[in-house]
Design an enzyme around this catalytic site. Structure first.
Site, PDB file in Angstrom:
ATOM      1  N   HIS A 296     -10.980  -4.236  10.152  1.00 28.35           N
ATOM      2  CA  HIS A 296     -11.741  -4.011   8.918  1.00 28.35           C
ATOM      3  C   HIS A 296     -12.938  -3.083   9.159  1.00 28.35           C
ATOM      4  CE1 HIS A 296      -9.265  -7.237   7.391  1.00 28.35           C
ATOM      5  NE2 HIS A 296      -9.786  -7.107   6.186  1.00 28.35           N
TER       6      HIS A 296
ATOM      7  N   GLU B 130       0.806  -1.221   0.000  1.00 31.23           N
ATOM      8  CA  GLU B 130       0.000   0.000   0.000  1.00 31.23           C
ATOM      9  C   GLU B 130       0.836   1.266   0.000  1.00 31.23           C
ATOM     10  OE1 GLU B 130      -0.717  -2.617   1.945  1.00 31.23           O
ATOM     11  OE2 GLU B 130      -2.723  -3.212   1.285  1.00 31.23           O
TER      12      GLU B 130
HETATM   13  C1  LIG Z   1      -2.677  -4.421   4.505  1.00 32.75           C
HETATM   14  C2  LIG Z   1      -3.712  -5.241   3.845  1.00 32.75           C
HETATM   15  N1  LIG Z   1      -3.901  -5.100   2.527  1.00 32.75           N
HETATM   16  C3  LIG Z   1      -4.850  -5.828   1.896  1.00 32.75           C
HETATM   17  C4  LIG Z   1      -5.626  -6.716   2.596  1.00 32.75           C
HETATM   18  C5  LIG Z   1      -6.700  -7.519   1.867  1.00 32.75           C
HETATM   19  N2  LIG Z   1      -6.303  -8.885   1.720  1.00 32.75           N
HETATM   20  C6  LIG Z   1      -6.645  -9.811   2.622  1.00 32.75           C
HETATM   21  S1  LIG Z   1      -5.976 -11.294   2.289  1.00 32.75           S
HETATM   22  C7  LIG Z   1      -5.229 -10.709   0.903  1.00 32.75           C
HETATM   23  C8  LIG Z   1      -4.404 -11.635   0.071  1.00 32.75           C
HETATM   24  C9  LIG Z   1      -3.257 -12.175   0.824  1.00 32.75           C
HETATM   25  O1  LIG Z   1      -2.674 -13.204   0.088  1.00 32.75           O
HETATM   26  P1  LIG Z   1      -1.562 -14.134   0.702  1.00 32.75           P
HETATM   27  O2  LIG Z   1      -0.593 -13.322   1.484  1.00 32.75           O
HETATM   28  O3  LIG Z   1      -1.022 -14.938  -0.401  1.00 32.75           O
HETATM   29  O4  LIG Z   1      -2.311 -15.071   1.740  1.00 32.75           O
HETATM   30  P2  LIG Z   1      -3.472 -16.117   1.484  1.00 32.75           P
HETATM   31  O5  LIG Z   1      -4.761 -15.376   1.627  1.00 32.75           O
HETATM   32  O6  LIG Z   1      -3.276 -16.706   0.145  1.00 32.75           O
HETATM   33  O7  LIG Z   1      -3.355 -17.119   2.576  1.00 32.75           O
HETATM   34  C10 LIG Z   1      -5.500  -9.369   0.719  1.00 32.75           C
HETATM   35  C11 LIG Z   1      -5.030  -8.564  -0.399  1.00 32.75           C
HETATM   36  C12 LIG Z   1      -5.405  -6.806   3.963  1.00 32.75           C
HETATM   37  N3  LIG Z   1      -6.132  -7.628   4.741  1.00 32.75           N
HETATM   38  N4  LIG Z   1      -4.451  -6.081   4.559  1.00 32.75           N
END
Ligand SMILES: Cc1ncc(C[n+]2csc(CCOP(=O)(O)OP(=O)(O)O)c2C)c(N)n1
Ligand SMILES: Cc1ncc(C[n+]2csc(CCOP(=O)(O)OP(=O)(O)O)c2C)c(N)n1
Ligand SMILES: [Mg+2]
Ligand SMILES: [Mg+2]
Lengths: 327, 341, 327, 341
Positions: free
Chosen positions: C129, C60
């Protein structure tokens, strides 16, 4: 009683608390070998070593989060923000984790940590080095926010903050480090949540904090000569406010002037004004008046910078108007 | 379809398992799977709300890694935290109650699915913001380092396991912490569950070098990749990393190549991942593969496994009953837990 | 006139502006192939390609700074915060660079960018959230802050924000995306700095924004039945306030109730209350009253969550008290 | 004392210089040096305030890198930005006036030493917070990429040079941007001026792998180290990187090993750096070394160089006169430049 410079009073507070409690440690940029940009941790690494006085890489968000993790597991970190503004980069760790984690975890963890360092408008440091983060952070639940203003309260408050079991955002002021004052010898603490009555008076309550305390004192000198009798209260705690002390004063003077260094919009004065009006509306003979910095990034040019920040003359004028019912 | 990169092969013979160990691993994986399936059921029945991220398919990582730990070690997780909590020993009933928002939940109903915490079981938290747990975990590891090196506490040899995903590995906090962990030789293991997707973002579209374990070298840290569908491979790699961490030799990055069998969260339509990908990975179900192996090797019997299936089913049902029967937090306690005394 | 869901109104705004101006582009997490977590950019990548609808890594702070750099050099980025809360990680880029850079550069650069996405308290999304970032960002100079609340204003305001030459923080509400309303066909914009008079009335001025507009409308229905006649104003602009519209109302009703979703301490209502009291003290028959969320991280539990946020019954009660001089 | 790692050697013969080029490089370095010396003088005479970070010793980097650019390319700097601004063509009088806080300064007196900006000369800014300029520079490069790839503007081949220090290279924004720049092949060059210190923090105490250029590989990017005291070495490396960026082949990391001859800022007591270190590096003064080389090679004459010294001295004096004679910003303009129309 010995005279001490404010930065040394802070240093003494840290030193004493580190001696008293081995879980207390300091981390931040240049806190170790360099001794801190404002010498607050000067030579402490010689006494406590490189782990307890931890020089960090320039990674504010991560070393702040690291302090949260250390605090959750039993240590008592003191973060030095070399300039508090740099902690904008750590906003998420400060708000989500330092501030909210205890609640969100349902009380599983506590986060005893102090985040301290210089804030405020210095002398031509430019916009980014002249932040007043108290405005940005005041809405974060779970934080305590404190601003020290004298060598004596700096020491007592910092010691209290270190012993507190909650995250405390502790503001020093970049222009006050070299203040000198007699301070009590040895160990003493000052309550984090109590305002200081700086000058008792009858006609108007001036609420202020940090460096603006001195602009108020300066103005009051002139006002006294003109025969006015204002009361000055140093808020000390910016979150939560000491509404007891403030209320007692308002009930006495019925007029309130807030003098703050943060920008007007969304500043500390905004919440303070709202809170006072809500609780003491019928006591007020005039609207609460705010004198704040202008809503501009601090310009480098010295004359513009001065125009940006409240000056004693404005305080004098505001008090006169308030007392004469011209507001 | 084959995965986007070849999976490392683990020679299972190098990790001899006792029957107790095998059953322990099996049970933990089955618990993870059953618990999550039950969550889906409860969510659709309106018993839990908000964003719920299930762990199905990745069980070998949680079990393989966390089951190498001692109770006084730490685990740090993300929003996809139920199964990490279970593996670390947080009772299923406490986790389920939390998901139901009950006062008996591990976060007293305040946290919910994305914010599981347990001081008692060394769970530093589920962190809902991507990557924000990494510094916190690094801090727990620093605490151990501090006790050992600043306080001369020779019992300070706890290890912190920090879990996060491929998506998180593009965040600055990851790199900042790799640096600090390597610089100070902190007892931490970064376990990256590379399930190839960050919600709808394919890993290879988000990162210039998809092999995450290779980032470790840039910080002078050991980085290994393991087959994240093979609990034994994960266990072997973690055992080694834990050993390194415990004796003060520093951190490790473990990249576990895995896949989630469900959408990102229960709200995700999951339209972007190809059917062939899903089929490939489903065919490598870590629980089935492990069961087959330990049966083939004669380490356990089918009866052993069935008994565990049965036991876990009961445990999960009990967790639901407990959660249902538990009280809501008291309204007058709304302001509890803001400040510590 | 066609009926449109709020998220589609936002999508239409983006689509129209991207057609109109090739320098407009969208960046953020999952805005492309996934179509946005709330479908605001659904399938736009098919029309505009992967560069103009840019899926970013989860970084971000850096992609926000990247948008600043792109804006400085001639593009018009629209950042989607998948959830606005995530932009806590980008606080420094938003405040120092998006907000202040134009000033600090002495007008060398302008930073036309929109930062939009869902804010507010949803349904049991947990503390992180359920952020209300407007409180944290309101003091940043150089930013405009806007909150949309209906499909119609969502479209008009977003188009205006995209055309504005300044950084605009644009709040949608996670619970309002599926609102449906008739909206004018084709191209229209709505001024960013004007409040909306939602319901004219004589007795009390209710100032609100975003989702709380509906709680107010809900409450006013009941109040109407009881014979009350409140005025509802949707602030729309949270920085700066439309003090003209607000002032006209205060001069008419002499009573103000602020209904906000952000936490009380340091919220939008704090500044609003202070600003109103300062300017219209003599017009006020009662103190400005704030109804805000409780000062706690939003608990997951549904009942506690409900207690945290203002409910219509509280609005009814507050209006009754205000009108009857019981405040 | 020798530096903490061996300096890469550049074979100067591989970069033939015309006499014009040699004089241009020499002039730019001398301008940088003289300007900064004058700043110190003016600071101590109370003409400028705040934090002032001088560039003495590092001139070969600014000149070597920036003097490969076209006027429509971009440069992004830090608080240590005076000399980058000068190399990019911002007139010395505008920079000096800014330091004096005058309305004629490149930032209209609003910015000051740490916030030099010039839209006209493609200076994206001096950024006072460590590492925050990196994403902004990446955005400028993205803008070029966008015009070329989304708008089919074939003239879009501008390059962005992003300067920062060894200390900044431990910040997450650096890594986040390496990833995005490599992923999208952005036309950007990350020039890291590794002067071994971040204020009072020695680089090797702050980072687990001190060779910063090696981080590039973790992102699939070209990373090179150069002798930052050799303007020709920096120029050669940058020419190559610029070429790569211009034709859309992506970013480069250049780590220039250098040293600052003064304290971190004019407020820094500079007590931690050893005398022997300073002596070692002073002996490698980039201006003297370059002058010796071009004289020895017969590319220029001593008279040429003296003429430049003279010219630069006059230019800098003129800048001071201009700054002194310039008006302060008008008080009534305090609120100018907050919002654009
Ligand atoms: C700082 C932040 N940015 C965006 C999000 C939204 N978000 C939640 S899970 C996710 C994807 C994360 O992917 P990964 O690290 O591969 O973990 P996975 O969900 O595949 O276990 C995103 C973009 C968030 N929760 N926090
Ligand atoms: C975000 C942030 N953190 C800390 C600082 C304070 N600070 C200013 S310069 C500096 C050291 C930077 O060192 P380096 O990147 O090596 O650059 P150099 O000064 O050596 O040119 C620090 C810590 C800052 N300006 N911004
Ligand atoms: Mg993933
Ligand atoms: Mg340096």
């Amino acid at each position: 009683m010995a005279e001490m410079l404010l930065f040394n009073a802070l240093r003494a507070a840290i030193d004493e608390e580190m001696e008293r409690d081995p879980t207390v440690f300091v981390l931040g940029e240049d806190v170790g070998h360099y001794g801190g940009s404002y010498k607050v941790t000067k030579d402490l690494y010689l006494k406590y070593g490189d782990v307890r006085i931890l020089d960090t890489p320039i990674a504010e968000n991560s070393f702040t989060g690291m302090a949260v993790g250390a605090a959750m597991t039993g240590l008592r970190p003191i973060i030095e923000g070399m300039n508090m503004g740099f902690l904008l980069l750590a906003f998420n760790q400060i708000s989500n984790n330092a501030g909210m984690l205890r609640y969100t975890s349902g009380g599983n963890f506590k986060v005893p940590m102090v985040i301290r360092g210089p804030g405020g408008v210095g002398r031509q440091l430019g916009a980014e080095h002249s932040q007043r983060l108290e405005a940005y952070f005041q809405a974060v639940p779970g934080l305590k926010i404190v601003a020290c203003s004298t060598p004596k309260n700096a020491k007592g408050l910092l010691k209290a903050a270190i012993r507190d079991n909650n995250p405390v955002l502790f503001f020093e002021h970049v222009l006050l480090y070299n203040l000198k004052e007699e301070i009590p010898p040895g160990d003493y603490v000052q309550a984090l949540d109590r305002a200081e009555l700086v000058r008792p008076g009858q006609e108007v309550t001036i609420l202020t904090y940090s460096r603006m305390r001195y602009h108020c004192l300066h103005a009051v000198k002139a006002l006294e000569e003109k025969g006015y009798d204002p009361e000055i209260i140093d808020l000390i705690s910016l979150r939560p406010f000491d509404m007891e002390t403030i209320g007692a004063s308002v009930r006495k003077t019925h007029r309130v002037l807030i003098v703050e260094e943060c920008m007007r919009t969304g500043g500390i004065g905004a919440e303070l004004s709202a809170a006072i009006t809500e609780r003491f509306f019928d006591e007020l003979d005039a609207p609460v008046v705010r004198l704040s910095s202008q809503d501009v990034p601090t310009p480098y040019n010295g004359a513009l910078e001065k125009l940006t920040v409240v000056q004693p003359e404005q305080i004098i004028e505001a008090v006169e108007k308030l007392v004469h019912g011209q507001v | 379809m084959a995965p986007s990169r070849s999976l490392p092969h683990f020679d299972k013979a190098t990790l001899p398992l006792t029957s107790d160990e095998a059953l322990m691993l099996y049970e933990d994986m089955v618990l993870g799977r059953s618990f999550e399936d039950k969550c889906a059921e409860m969510y659709y029945r309106g018993k839990m709300f908000g964003f719920v991220h299930l762990y199905n398919g990745q069980e070998a990582v949680s079990t393989g890694a966390i089951k190498t730990l001692r109770p006084d070690d730490y685990v740090c997780s993300t929003y996809r935290d139920h199964v990490h909590a279970l593996s670390k020993g947080v009772p299923a009933r406490q986790v389920m109650a939390e998901l139901f928002g009950k006062a008996t939940g591990c976060s007293k109903g305040r946290g919910g699915s994305m914010h599981l915490f347990s001081a008692e079981y060394g769970l530093l938290g589920g962190f809902a913001f991507v990557a924000e747990g990494i510094p916190v975990a690094t801090g727990a590891a620093f605490q151990t380092h501090y006790r050992r090196n600043a306080l001369n506490d020779t019992s300070a040899d706890q290890v912190t396991l920090c879990f996060f995903g491929d998506g998180a590995s593009n965040n600055g906090q990851f790199f900042e912490c790799l640096n600090m962990a390597a610089l100070w030789k902190l007892p931490i293991i970064f376990v990256i569950e590379n399930n190839e997707w960050a919600i709808g973002m394919a890993h290879y579209r988000a990162t210039s070098v998809p092999e995450i374990y290779k980032k470790a070298a840039a910080f002078g840290m050991v980085g290994v990749e393991v087959d994240g569908m093979d609990v034994m491979a994960v266990r072997a790699a973690t055992l080694e990393a834990v050993q390194r961490a415990r004796c003060g030799e520093g951190p490790t990055v473990i990249e576990a190549l895995t896949y989630r069998f469900r959408g990102h969260s229960l709200a995700d339509p999951d339209e972007l991942r190809s059917r062939s990908d899903k089929e490939f990975w489903m065919s490598r179900d870590p629980i089935k593969t492990f069961a087959t192996y330990v049966l083939e090797q004669g380490i356990v019997t089918q009866a052993d496994l069935s008994a565990i299936d049965q036991k876990v089913a009961e445990l999960v049902d009990e967790a639901v009953h407990f959660a249902e029967a538990s009280p809501e937090p008291a309204p007058q306690d709304l302001h509890h837990y803001i400040y510590a005394d």
